[in-house]
Design a protein around this motif. Structure first.
Motif, short mmCIF file in Angstrom:
data_model
loop_
_atom_site.label_atom_id
_atom_site.label_comp_id
_atom_site.label_asym_id
_atom_site.label_seq_id
_atom_site.Cartn_x
_atom_site.Cartn_y
_atom_site.Cartn_z
N ASP A 185 0.80 -1.23 0.00
CA ASP A 185 0.00 0.00 0.00
C ASP A 185 0.83 1.27 0.00
O ASP A 185 0.35 2.32 -0.42
CB ASP A 185 -0.92 0.04 1.24
CG ASP A 185 -1.80 -1.20 1.30
OD1 ASP A 185 -2.08 -1.78 0.23
OD2 ASP A 185 -2.19 -1.59 2.42
N ARG A 186 2.04 1.23 0.56
CA ARG A 186 2.79 2.48 0.74
C ARG A 186 4.05 2.49 -0.11
O ARG A 186 4.97 1.71 0.10
CB ARG A 186 3.13 2.67 2.22
CG ARG A 186 1.90 3.10 3.01
CD ARG A 186 2.11 3.17 4.50
NE ARG A 186 3.48 3.37 4.94
CZ ARG A 186 3.89 3.12 6.17
NH1 ARG A 186 3.04 2.63 7.07
NH2 ARG A 186 5.13 3.35 6.52
N LYS A 187 4.08 3.44 -1.02
CA LYS A 187 5.21 3.52 -1.93
C LYS A 187 6.51 3.80 -1.18
O LYS A 187 7.56 3.24 -1.53
CB LYS A 187 4.94 4.62 -2.97
CG LYS A 187 5.99 4.66 -4.07
CD LYS A 187 5.66 5.70 -5.12
CE LYS A 187 6.67 5.71 -6.26
NZ LYS A 187 8.06 5.91 -5.82
N ASP A 188 6.45 4.64 -0.14
CA ASP A 188 7.68 4.98 0.58
C ASP A 188 8.28 3.74 1.27
O ASP A 188 9.49 3.55 1.31
CB ASP A 188 7.45 6.12 1.58
CG ASP A 188 6.35 5.82 2.58
OD1 ASP A 188 5.41 5.05 2.24
OD2 ASP A 188 6.41 6.33 3.71
N PHE A 193 12.57 -0.41 1.03
CA PHE A 193 12.97 -1.81 0.89
C PHE A 193 13.83 -2.00 -0.37
O PHE A 193 14.92 -2.57 -0.32
CB PHE A 193 11.71 -2.69 0.84
CG PHE A 193 11.95 -4.15 0.58
CD1 PHE A 193 13.01 -4.84 1.16
CD2 PHE A 193 11.08 -4.87 -0.24
CE1 PHE A 193 13.20 -6.19 0.94
CE2 PHE A 193 11.27 -6.23 -0.48
CZ PHE A 193 12.33 -6.89 0.12
N LEU A 194 13.35 -1.50 -1.49
CA LEU A 194 14.08 -1.67 -2.75
C LEU A 194 15.45 -1.01 -2.67
O LEU A 194 16.44 -1.56 -3.16
CB LEU A 194 13.27 -1.10 -3.92
CG LEU A 194 11.94 -1.82 -4.20
CD1 LEU A 194 11.18 -1.16 -5.34
CD2 LEU A 194 12.17 -3.30 -4.51
N ALA A 195 15.51 0.15 -2.02
CA ALA A 195 16.80 0.84 -1.90
C ALA A 195 17.77 0.01 -1.05
O ALA A 195 18.95 -0.12 -1.38
CB ALA A 195 16.59 2.22 -1.27
N LEU A 196 17.26 -0.58 0.03
CA LEU A 196 18.12 -1.39 0.91
C LEU A 196 18.61 -2.64 0.18
O LEU A 196 19.74 -3.08 0.36
CB LEU A 196 17.34 -1.80 2.17
CG LEU A 196 17.12 -0.68 3.19
CD1 LEU A 196 16.08 -1.09 4.22
CD2 LEU A 196 18.44 -0.31 3.86
N VAL A 197 17.77 -3.20 -0.65
CA VAL A 197 18.15 -4.41 -1.38
C VAL A 197 19.11 -4.09 -2.53
O VAL A 197 20.06 -4.81 -2.79
CB VAL A 197 16.90 -5.13 -1.92
CG1 VAL A 197 17.29 -6.22 -2.92
CG2 VAL A 197 16.11 -5.73 -0.76
N ASN A 198 18.84 -2.97 -3.20
CA ASN A 198 19.57 -2.67 -4.44
C ASN A 198 20.87 -1.92 -4.25
O ASN A 198 21.60 -1.74 -5.21
CB ASN A 198 18.69 -1.86 -5.40
CG ASN A 198 17.61 -2.74 -6.00
OD1 ASN A 198 17.81 -3.94 -6.11
ND2 ASN A 198 16.50 -2.14 -6.35
N HIS A 199 21.15 -1.46 -3.04
CA HIS A 199 22.30 -0.57 -2.95
C HIS A 199 23.61 -1.29 -3.27
O HIS A 199 24.61 -0.69 -3.52
CB HIS A 199 22.33 0.23 -1.64
CG HIS A 199 23.14 -0.39 -0.56
ND1 HIS A 199 22.57 -1.13 0.42
CD2 HIS A 199 24.45 -0.37 -0.31
CE1 HIS A 199 23.52 -1.55 1.24
NE2 HIS A 199 24.68 -1.10 0.83
N ARG A 200 23.55 -2.59 -3.38
CA ARG A 200 24.67 -3.32 -3.95
C ARG A 200 24.12 -4.42 -4.85
O ARG A 200 23.38 -5.29 -4.40
CB ARG A 200 25.48 -3.98 -2.82
CG ARG A 200 26.79 -4.57 -3.29
CD ARG A 200 27.30 -5.60 -2.30
NE ARG A 200 26.37 -6.73 -2.21
CZ ARG A 200 26.20 -7.46 -1.12
NH1 ARG A 200 26.82 -7.18 -0.02
NH2 ARG A 200 25.37 -8.47 -1.12
#
Ligand code: ZN
Length: 204
Positions: A185-188, A193-200
């Protein structure tokens, strides 16, 4: 062929202990091999053991795995367990697919012992699977276990059935995700989550 009676007598005890060794011996023969040659003599037993291990998730259940490892906390930030390796077998070809799973949740009041999340992944990975369902089952299980505000799961995998046969693409991976509650429901929340997963990037 011998009489049915003899065959039943021979096979029945094997069925009772769920050994698939006789089937593997048969399989080797049908593939054009000689199951009696040196290198293959013990293969049926080894395959039996290996396949039972790779499908041992059928013998596990969530209650056993969690075993009370749920804790009441005030912590209300996202918990992320990243890069959980898994190995599974696709249910279409019984060939391996393997990769990494990233599991996150937003606690409501409870957290789950961190080591329990990889064990939940293993429980579902060690079955005949499709990647989509594996991803969903992990998300749903964490959701039901601790009633968090939300759960997000991302799964990146490579499939031997794509790499070795079929389209024969060795470098293409498949990604699946399951987002529940706040992650849906919440884009933020999803973005965090995506930022934490993708940062590497991690090659899967
Ligand atoms: Zn497959």
């Amino acid at each position: 062929m011998k009489s049915n009676k003899a065959v039943v007598k021979m096979i029945k005890p094997e069925i009772e202990d769920e050994s698939i060794a006789p089937l593997i011996e048969e399989l080797l023969g049908r593939l054009g091999e000689d199951p009696k040659r040196d290198g293959l003599v013990r293969t049926p037993q080894r395959v039996d053991k290996a396949l039972h291990f790779l499908t041992s998730g059928y013998q596990m259940n969530v209650e056993q795995i969690l075993n009370g490892a749920l804790y009441e906390v005030k912590y209300d930030e996202m918990v992320v367990v990243r890069d959980i390796e898994f190995f599974s077998l696709c249910e279409h070809h019984m060939l391996p697919f393997y990769g990494k799973m990233h599991v996150a949740y937003l606690p409501r009041k409870k957290v789950i012992g961190l080591s329990k999340i990889p064990r939940i992944v293993d429980m579902f990975a060690r079955r005949l699977q499709i990647q989509e369902r594996l991803t969903q089952q992990v998300a749903q299980t964490v959701y039901e276990a601790i009633n968090p505000l939300g759960v997000g799961v991302i799964c990146e995998a490579r499939h031997f059935c794509m790499m070795m046969r079929g389209v024969e693409k060795q470098h293409s991976g498949a990604m699946t995700s399951a987002m529940l509650g706040a992650f849906r429901d919440r884009k933020d929340t999803r973005d965090e989550f995506l930022a934490l997963v993708n940062h590497r990037g991690n090659g899967y």
